[in-house]
Design a protein around this motif. Structure first.
Motif, PDB file in Angstrom:
ATOM      1  N   ARG A  28       4.669  -0.924  -9.625  1.00 55.66           N
ATOM      2  CA  ARG A  28       4.875  -1.474  -8.290  1.00 55.66           C
ATOM      3  C   ARG A  28       6.350  -2.324  -8.280  1.00 55.66           C
ATOM      4  N   ARG A  29       6.224  -3.275  -9.487  1.00 56.92           N
ATOM      5  CA  ARG A  29       7.558  -3.923  -9.595  1.00 56.92           C
ATOM      6  C   ARG A  29       8.850  -3.482  -9.854  1.00 56.92           C
ATOM      7  N   LEU A  30       8.565  -2.550 -10.794  1.00 58.43           N
ATOM      8  CA  LEU A  30       9.714  -1.565 -11.008  1.00 58.43           C
ATOM      9  C   LEU A  30      10.560  -0.505 -10.236  1.00 58.43           C
ATOM     10  N   THR A  31       9.297  -0.038  -9.231  1.00 57.68           N
ATOM     11  CA  THR A  31       9.639   0.931  -8.487  1.00 57.68           C
ATOM     12  C   THR A  31       9.727   0.816  -7.043  1.00 57.68           C
ATOM     13  N   GLY A  32       8.982  -0.487  -6.699  1.00 53.20           N
ATOM     14  CA  GLY A  32       8.965  -0.775  -5.234  1.00 53.20           C
ATOM     15  C   GLY A  32       7.711   0.317  -4.630  1.00 53.20           C
ATOM     16  N   ILE A  33       7.131   0.975  -5.277  1.00 54.10           N
ATOM     17  CA  ILE A  33       6.193   1.975  -4.951  1.00 54.10           C
ATOM     18  C   ILE A  33       4.896   1.585  -5.222  1.00 54.10           C
ATOM     19  N   ASP A  34       3.731   1.612  -4.542  1.00 55.06           N
ATOM     20  CA  ASP A  34       2.297   1.108  -4.699  1.00 55.06           C
ATOM     21  C   ASP A  34       1.724   2.594  -5.202  1.00 55.06           C
ATOM     22  N   PRO A  35       1.662   2.808  -6.593  1.00 54.95           N
ATOM     23  CA  PRO A  35       0.860   3.941  -7.277  1.00 54.95           C
ATOM     24  C   PRO A  35      -0.497   3.897  -6.789  1.00 54.95           C
ATOM     25  N   ASP A  36      -1.495   2.903  -6.564  1.00 56.23           N
ATOM     26  CA  ASP A  36      -2.896   2.842  -6.055  1.00 56.23           C
ATOM     27  C   ASP A  36      -2.839   3.459  -4.445  1.00 56.23           C
ATOM     28  N   ARG A  37      -2.949   4.820  -4.617  1.00 58.74           N
ATOM     29  CA  ARG A  37      -2.789   5.209  -3.440  1.00 58.74           C
ATOM     30  C   ARG A  37      -4.052   5.645  -2.362  1.00 58.74           C
ATOM     31  N   LEU A  38      -5.228   5.251  -3.063  1.00 57.90           N
ATOM     32  CA  LEU A  38      -6.695   5.416  -2.421  1.00 57.90           C
ATOM     33  C   LEU A  38      -7.233   4.237  -2.098  1.00 57.90           C
ATOM     34  N   ALA A  39      -7.894   4.290  -0.813  1.00 60.74           N
ATOM     35  CA  ALA A  39      -8.338   3.031  -0.448  1.00 60.74           C
ATOM     36  C   ALA A  39      -9.296   2.212  -1.280  1.00 60.74           C
ATOM     37  N   GLU A  40      -9.955   3.106  -2.053  1.00 67.65           N
ATOM     38  CA  GLU A  40     -11.112   2.626  -2.845  1.00 67.65           C
ATOM     39  C   GLU A  40     -10.435   1.659  -4.011  1.00 67.65           C
ATOM     40  N   GLU A  41      -9.023   2.215  -4.421  1.00 69.45           N
ATOM     41  CA  GLU A  41      -8.650   1.702  -5.378  1.00 69.45           C
ATOM     42  C   GLU A  41      -8.036   0.478  -5.098  1.00 69.45           C
ATOM     43  N   THR A  42      -7.390   0.355  -3.827  1.00 70.67           N
ATOM     44  CA  THR A  42      -6.824  -0.829  -3.260  1.00 70.67           C
ATOM     45  C   THR A  42      -8.095  -2.052  -2.962  1.00 70.67           C
ATOM     46  N   ARG A  43      -9.275  -1.487  -2.498  1.00 71.71           N
ATOM     47  CA  ARG A  43     -10.501  -2.498  -2.166  1.00 71.71           C
ATOM     48  C   ARG A  43     -10.865  -2.895  -3.545  1.00 71.71           C
ATOM     49  N   ARG A  44     -10.966  -2.215  -4.684  1.00 69.18           N
ATOM     50  CA  ARG A  44     -11.684  -2.715  -5.869  1.00 69.18           C
ATOM     51  C   ARG A  44     -10.424  -3.067  -6.705  1.00 69.18           C
ATOM     52  N   GLY A  45      -9.128  -2.977  -6.583  1.00 69.32           N
ATOM     53  CA  GLY A  45      -8.103  -3.447  -7.542  1.00 69.32           C
ATOM     54  C   GLY A  45      -8.089  -2.586  -8.525  1.00 69.32           C
ATOM     55  N   LEU A  46      -8.695  -1.419  -8.847  1.00 72.52           N
ATOM     56  CA  LEU A  46      -8.977  -0.426  -9.930  1.00 72.52           C
ATOM     57  C   LEU A  46      -8.412   0.845  -9.708  1.00 72.52           C
ATOM     58  N   THR A  47      -7.465   1.269 -10.684  1.00 75.84           N
ATOM     59  CA  THR A  47      -7.011   2.641 -10.570  1.00 75.84           C
ATOM     60  C   THR A  47      -8.048   3.671 -10.881  1.00 75.84           C
ATOM     61  N   ILE A  48      -8.327   4.522  -9.882  1.00 71.66           N
ATOM     62  CA  ILE A  48      -9.311   5.390 -10.355  1.00 71.66           C
ATOM     63  C   ILE A  48      -8.768   6.733 -10.382  1.00 71.66           C
ATOM     64  N   GLU A  49      -7.772   7.032  -9.470  1.00 72.33           N
ATOM     65  CA  GLU A  49      -7.198   8.421  -9.763  1.00 72.33           C
ATOM     66  C   GLU A  49      -5.532   8.271  -9.912  1.00 72.33           C
ATOM     67  N   LEU A  50      -4.921   9.300 -10.430  1.00 72.55           N
ATOM     68  CA  LEU A  50      -3.567   9.241 -10.864  1.00 72.55           C
ATOM     69  C   LEU A  50      -2.688   8.694  -9.827  1.00 72.55           C
ATOM     70  N   GLY A  51      -1.741   7.672 -10.302  1.00 72.06           N
ATOM     71  CA  GLY A  51      -0.865   7.319  -9.137  1.00 72.06           C
ATOM     72  C   GLY A  51       0.555   7.753  -9.378  1.00 72.06           C
ATOM     73  N   TYR A  52       1.492   7.710  -8.615  1.00 73.64           N
ATOM     74  CA  TYR A  52       2.839   8.346  -8.821  1.00 73.64           C
ATOM     75  C   TYR A  52       3.587   7.489  -8.244  1.00 73.64           C
ATOM     76  N   ALA A  53       4.922   7.229  -8.799  1.00 74.48           N
ATOM     77  CA  ALA A  53       5.942   6.228  -8.247  1.00 74.48           C
ATOM     78  C   ALA A  53       7.282   6.652  -9.197  1.00 74.48           C
ATOM     79  N   TRP A  54       8.481   6.181  -8.654  1.00 76.23           N
ATOM     80  CA  TRP A  54       9.793   6.678  -9.261  1.00 76.23           C
ATOM     81  C   TRP A  54      10.679   5.755  -9.005  1.00 76.23           C
ATOM     82  N   THR A  55      11.857   5.762  -9.803  1.00 81.43           N
ATOM     83  CA  THR A  55      12.955   4.950  -9.731  1.00 81.43           C
ATOM     84  C   THR A  55      14.282   5.406 -10.571  1.00 81.43           C
ATOM     85  N   THR A  56      15.253   4.669 -10.499  1.00 82.98           N
ATOM     86  CA  THR A  56      16.296   5.309 -11.246  1.00 82.98           C
ATOM     87  C   THR A  56      16.865   4.231 -12.383  1.00 82.98           C
TER      88      THR A  56
END
Length: 620
Positions: A28-56
């Motif tokens: 999130r700090r490197l790209t400015g994009i939050d890879p934790d895309r599921l509500a369950e992940e946000t609520r629990r603070g735990l990555t359950i599914e694959l998340g995606y982000a990108w930068t240059t």
């Protein structure tokens, strides 16, 4: 999914590391994009599914990050993210140090043959210098002898931003030194599938080979279901095409959401064949506490795919530190390529136990007397050397199948039609056919050649004797190869040696008498075959004379002297401007319609004349 641009070109980096060591925060700090895309992940603070982000990156390289779970329960999801990705960002928290999941993720990264990596020592703001130094030493010791042994270790804080510049530079350097992925067939590993209202079915995944284009027809493997790409996206931008390696979303027409799932593969139609059995090199992971055996309930993970599997080790139990070969039988077919990396997990212990490299996606039904020698040869070969190895193993293979199971267009042996044939096999078939023809000509000198079916049986027998596929198509291709080389001549029903001519031998006097019976005063109205036989001429003499060109066979029941054919051709040439009819030829020759019609039809067949309605003209 709208607003198309040009082809997407980027590199993909996967994260790995223990739960709660700051992977998602760092991305999130490197790209400015939050890879934790599921509500369950946000609520629990735990990555359950694959998340995606990108930068240059500073160099201008565009990179995509696949943020994978760190919790033990989600290792399978982690495998889906790391599997097809060549570069890894390995995360270890400086305040906690090395953890069990750190070790298991490293084992997976190691056996998957990740080409390059960077180790981020996170939570720099929570430790002092001494603790940081201890953490660095521990990490360097843990990764010794693995794929990350020479990876840069960069202390960083997602909270303060310290070390981010150095981390971006290290990622740039890792990508610069990572080998360029080899050219490969089109394959997108699907790790998500969902529906967008108004657009339909969308799949996302990592494209590891080839390119995809809007409007392209594709197959969803292993089911083989057909689909068409309605639109493509990379980094939320519509693109007209996307090429490997890339993170891609594809909007598909012709399929429903239930037709495609994680583990499926989007591929170019007709270029792949799913397999439920493959052979591979295999080695236990370094942390395994017991020798690797074939006993247990295993699952195989390759790309984003997985399947329950049975593992047969060639050579028995395998201690940690050893390596060998195995046959793997899957409950669910997967779309595998030679040199794919895979991971084996044991369901009972819920641990990763081994990793390996696919060597044969279409192995023989029986392993044979020396499977380890056969697989060792494959392990040391390049992709373009594989067709020759397959031909050496099988004796022959179609060119299409060689492309499908090796991914190479390189030739694999002598080319006979659509087949690659081992030299020894080609020689054995050639010898069998030529011996048969020589024997037949000796026994039946008046025959035009040996029956085609007999020649085919001789070829099939030779194929069986040398262990090659007993395939009628291969037998015909081998025969045609001899014809092309000029060794034999093939008709619709017979085959002869190219140098064979009908040997009239002792029947020469009979043939001369036959020719005399067809010429002279009787030439315009010669006796038919039935009459000739009644006059004492043997049918085999008549047939031999026709095959030898002494007489001309117009129909099965009519043979004539060559002079009569030439007279008819001369009449046509004399009327080149106006053409001739059957009646005019009949009258000029002084013959009957019974002979005039087949005479002109013979001239048509042999290219002497061309017919326009009722008229014949000489061909130029």
């Amino acid at each position: 999914m709208s607003g198309e641009t040009g082809a997407a070109a980027l590199r993909v980096i996967a994260t790995a590391g223990h739960v709660d060591h700051g992977k998602s925060s760092l991305i999130r700090r490197l790209t400015g994009i939050d890879p934790d895309r599921l509500a369950e992940e946000t609520r629990r603070g735990l990555t359950i599914e694959l998340g995606y982000a990108w930068t240059t990156l500073p160099s201008g390289r565009e990179v995509a990050f696949v943020d994978v779970p760190g919790h033990e329960r989600f290792v399978r999801t982690m495998l889906a993210g790391v599997g097809p990705v060549p570069v890894v960002l390995f995360v270890v928290a400086a305040d906690e140090g090395w953890k069990p999941q750190s070790e298991e993720h490293l084992e997976i990264v190691d056996v998957l043959g990740v080409a390059a990596g960077v180790i981020a020592l996170t939570k720099l703001d929570l430790v002092d210098g001494e603790t940081l130094a201890i953490a660095e030493d521990e990490v360097r010791e843990k990764v010794g002898g693995t794929a990350l042994e020479r990876a840069a270790i960069v202390p960083v804080s997602s909270q303060t931003g310290d070390g981010l510049t150095q981390l971006m530079a290290a990622l740039d350097a890792a990508l610069a030194t990572a080998p360029v992925p080899p050219t490969a067939r089109t394959r997108l590993f699907v790790d998500r599938a969902f529906t967008i209202r108004g657009s339909g079915t969308v799949v996302t995944g990592t494209l590891t080979g080839g390119c995809l284009e809007v409007g392209q027809d594709v197959a969803i493997e292993p089911s083989g279901r057909r689909a068409r790409i309605r639109a493509l996206q990379s980094h939320e931008r519509g693109v007209a095409s996307a090429c490997a390696v890339a993170r891609v979303a594809a909007n598909l027409a012709g399929v429903e959401r239930g037709d495609v799932d994680r583990g499926d593969v989007l591929a170019e139609r007709g270029t792949w064949r799913p397999t439920a059995t493959f052979e591979a090199s295999i080695a236990p992971v370094r942390g395994l506490s017991h020798p690797l055996t074939g006993r247990g309930a295993f699952s195989v993970h390759a790309g984003a795919s997985e399947s329950p599997a049975r593992v047969r080790l060639y050579g028995g139990p395998m201690p940690v530190g050893a390596a060998g070969y195995a046959r793997v039988t899957l409950d669910r077919p997967l779309l595998l390529d030679v040199f794919d990396r895979f991971v084996v997990r044991e369901a009972g212990r819920r641990e990763t136990v081994a990793g390996g490299v696919v060597l044969d996606v279409a192995p023989p039904r029986r392993a044979g007397p020396a499977p380890r020698d056969r697989l060792a040869a494959r392990a040391s070969a390049s992709r373009n050397e594989l067709p020759a190895l397959v031909v050496a193993e099988r004796g022959a293979i179609t060119r299409a199948e060689a492309r499908t199971i090796t991914g190479s267009e390189a030739p694999g042996g002598e080319i006979a039609g659509d087949w690659f044939v081992a030299p020894a096999v080609a020689e054995a078939v050639k010898d069998a056919i030529l011996r048969l023809l020589e024997a037949h000509h000796a026994e039946h000198p008046l025959d035009e050649g040996a029956p085609l079916d007999d020649v085919r049986r001789a070829a099939l027998g030779a194929l069986a004797r040398v262990g090659a596929p007993r395939d009628p198509g291969l037998a015909d291709a081998s025969l045609d190869h001899l014809v092309v080389r000029g060794d034999a001549v093939r008709s619709a029903t017979t085959v002869r040696l190219s140098g064979h001519r009908v040997d009239l031998g002792e029947h020469g006097a009979d043939v001369e008498r036959l020719l005399a019976a067809l010429t002279g005063a009787d030439e315009p109205l010669p006796p038919d075959v039935k009459t000739l036989v009644e006059r004492g001429f043997a049918r085999e003499v008549i047939d031999a004379a026709a095959r030898g060109g002494v007489v001309v066979r117009l129909t099965p029941d009519i043979v004539v002297a060559p002079s009569l054919v030439e007279r008819a051709a001369s009449i046509v040439r004399q009327h080149a401007e106006t053409g001739v009819t059957v009646s005019s030829v009949r009258e000029t020759l002084g013959t009957s319609r019974k002979y005039a019609v087949p005479l002109l039809e013979h001239l048509d067949r042999t290219g002497v004349t061309r017919r326009e309605g009722d008229l014949r003209f000489p061909r130029s």
